[in-house]
Design a protein around this motif. Structure first.
Motif, short mmCIF file in Angstrom:
data_model
loop_
_atom_site.label_atom_id
_atom_site.label_comp_id
_atom_site.label_asym_id
_atom_site.label_seq_id
_atom_site.Cartn_x
_atom_site.Cartn_y
_atom_site.Cartn_z
N THR A 55 0.83 -1.20 0.00
CA THR A 55 0.00 0.00 0.00
C THR A 55 0.86 1.26 0.00
O THR A 55 0.57 2.23 -0.71
CB THR A 55 -0.94 0.00 1.21
OG1 THR A 55 -1.74 -1.19 1.17
CG2 THR A 55 -1.85 1.21 1.22
N PHE A 89 -10.70 9.45 -5.69
CA PHE A 89 -10.81 8.84 -4.37
C PHE A 89 -12.25 8.93 -3.85
O PHE A 89 -12.77 7.96 -3.30
CB PHE A 89 -9.85 9.50 -3.38
CG PHE A 89 -9.88 8.88 -2.03
CD1 PHE A 89 -9.36 7.60 -1.83
CD2 PHE A 89 -10.43 9.55 -0.96
CE1 PHE A 89 -9.39 7.01 -0.58
CE2 PHE A 89 -10.47 8.96 0.30
CZ PHE A 89 -9.95 7.69 0.49
N ALA A 90 -12.89 10.07 -4.05
CA ALA A 90 -14.28 10.23 -3.61
C ALA A 90 -15.20 9.25 -4.33
O ALA A 90 -16.05 8.61 -3.71
CB ALA A 90 -14.74 11.67 -3.83
N PHE A 92 -14.35 6.42 -5.67
CA PHE A 92 -13.99 5.09 -5.19
C PHE A 92 -14.71 4.78 -3.88
O PHE A 92 -15.31 3.72 -3.71
CB PHE A 92 -12.47 5.02 -5.02
CG PHE A 92 -11.97 3.78 -4.34
CD1 PHE A 92 -11.98 2.56 -4.99
CD2 PHE A 92 -11.48 3.84 -3.05
CE1 PHE A 92 -11.50 1.42 -4.36
CE2 PHE A 92 -11.00 2.71 -2.41
CZ PHE A 92 -11.02 1.49 -3.07
N GLU A 93 -14.67 5.71 -2.95
CA GLU A 93 -15.31 5.51 -1.65
C GLU A 93 -16.83 5.50 -1.76
O GLU A 93 -17.50 4.68 -1.14
CB GLU A 93 -14.85 6.57 -0.65
CG GLU A 93 -13.43 6.38 -0.16
CD GLU A 93 -13.23 5.10 0.63
OE1 GLU A 93 -14.16 4.66 1.35
OE2 GLU A 93 -12.13 4.54 0.54
N LEU A 94 -17.40 6.42 -2.54
CA LEU A 94 -18.86 6.51 -2.67
C LEU A 94 -19.46 5.34 -3.43
O LEU A 94 -20.65 5.05 -3.28
CB LEU A 94 -19.26 7.84 -3.33
CG LEU A 94 -18.98 9.09 -2.50
CD1 LEU A 94 -19.21 10.34 -3.32
CD2 LEU A 94 -19.82 9.10 -1.23
N SER A 95 -18.68 4.70 -4.25
CA SER A 95 -19.17 3.56 -5.04
C SER A 95 -18.88 2.23 -4.36
O SER A 95 -18.87 1.19 -5.02
CB SER A 95 -18.54 3.58 -6.43
OG SER A 95 -17.15 3.31 -6.35
N ARG A 96 -18.65 2.26 -3.08
CA ARG A 96 -18.34 1.06 -2.30
C ARG A 96 -17.07 0.37 -2.79
O ARG A 96 -17.02 -0.83 -2.99
CB ARG A 96 -19.52 0.09 -2.31
CG ARG A 96 -20.75 0.66 -1.68
CD ARG A 96 -21.84 -0.38 -1.56
NE ARG A 96 -23.07 0.28 -1.22
CZ ARG A 96 -24.22 0.07 -1.83
NH1 ARG A 96 -24.29 -0.80 -2.80
NH2 ARG A 96 -25.28 0.72 -1.47
N ARG A 97 -16.05 1.22 -3.03
CA ARG A 97 -14.70 0.77 -3.37
C ARG A 97 -14.60 0.05 -4.72
O ARG A 97 -13.92 -0.97 -4.84
CB ARG A 97 -14.12 -0.09 -2.24
CG ARG A 97 -13.98 0.71 -0.97
CD ARG A 97 -13.40 -0.11 0.14
NE ARG A 97 -13.10 0.78 1.26
CZ ARG A 97 -11.89 1.04 1.69
NH1 ARG A 97 -10.86 0.47 1.13
NH2 ARG A 97 -11.70 1.85 2.68
N ARG A 98 -15.23 0.62 -5.71
CA ARG A 98 -15.09 0.10 -7.07
C ARG A 98 -13.98 0.88 -7.76
O ARG A 98 -14.11 2.07 -8.04
CB ARG A 98 -16.40 0.24 -7.83
CG ARG A 98 -17.46 -0.68 -7.27
CD ARG A 98 -18.69 -0.68 -8.14
NE ARG A 98 -19.68 -1.55 -7.58
CZ ARG A 98 -20.94 -1.22 -7.42
NH1 ARG A 98 -21.37 -0.03 -7.84
NH2 ARG A 98 -21.79 -2.07 -6.90
N GLY A 102 -13.53 4.88 -9.65
CA GLY A 102 -12.56 5.88 -9.19
C GLY A 102 -11.65 6.34 -10.31
O GLY A 102 -11.39 7.54 -10.47
#
Length: 120
Positions: A55, A89-90, A92-98, A102
Motif C-alpha cells: 500500500t 478517491f471520492a 472510489f469511496e462513494l461507489s463502495r470501493r469500485r 474511481g
C-alpha cells in the motif's frame, strides 16, 4: 562495407535480453510467492506487513505522479492533478470501493480540463 554491430550478427539478442533481464527474474518471484502462499496465514503479522508495504509503494507512486510528474502529465497544472486525485478517491469511496469508477472519475476531471484548455 558496413560496420560490425552485434544486432547484425545475432538479430534476436534484444528478445533474449528482455527474457533474461526482465521477465525471468520477475516471474521467478511470482512463482515462489504462489508456491509459498499456502503456508502464509493471511491474518498473521507477516501478511499485514506485506500489505502495508504494498500500500505504501502504491501511495508513493501516486504521489510522485501527482506532485512530480514527467512527460505529458507535467503539462497538466498541479491543481487539476490534485482535483483529479480527490475526485477519483471520492468516487472510489462513494461507489463502495469500485476501482474502475474511481479511475473513471479521475479521468473525467483530466479529460474535462483538456477539453476546456483546448477550446479556450
Amino acid at each position: 562495407m558496413s560496420e560490425w554491430a552485434y544486432s547484425n550478427v545475432v538479430p534476436w539478442w534484444p528478445y533474449a535480453f528482455i527474457l533474461l533481464g526482465g521477465w525471468l527474474p520477475t516471474d521467478m518471484w511470482r512463482y515462489l510467492g504462489v508456491l509459498s502462499a499456502n503456508r502464509i496465514d493471511e491474518t498473521g503479522e507477516a501478511a499485514a506487513i506485506a500489505r502495508t508495504i504494498a500500500t505504501a509503494l502504491v501511495a508513493a507512486v501516486i504521489a510522485q505522479l501527482v506532485f512530480y510528474p514527467s512527460g505529458a502529465l507535467a503539462d497538466i497544472p498541479t491543481w487539476v492533478r490534485v482535483t483529479s486525485l480527490a475526485a477519483g478517491f471520492a468516487a472510489f469511496e462513494l461507489s463502495r470501493r469500485r476501482i474502475l469508477l474511481g479511475i473513471l472519475a479521475a479521468e473525467l476531471v483530466i479529460g474535462g480540463w483538456a477539453l476546456v484548455a483546448a477550446s479556450g
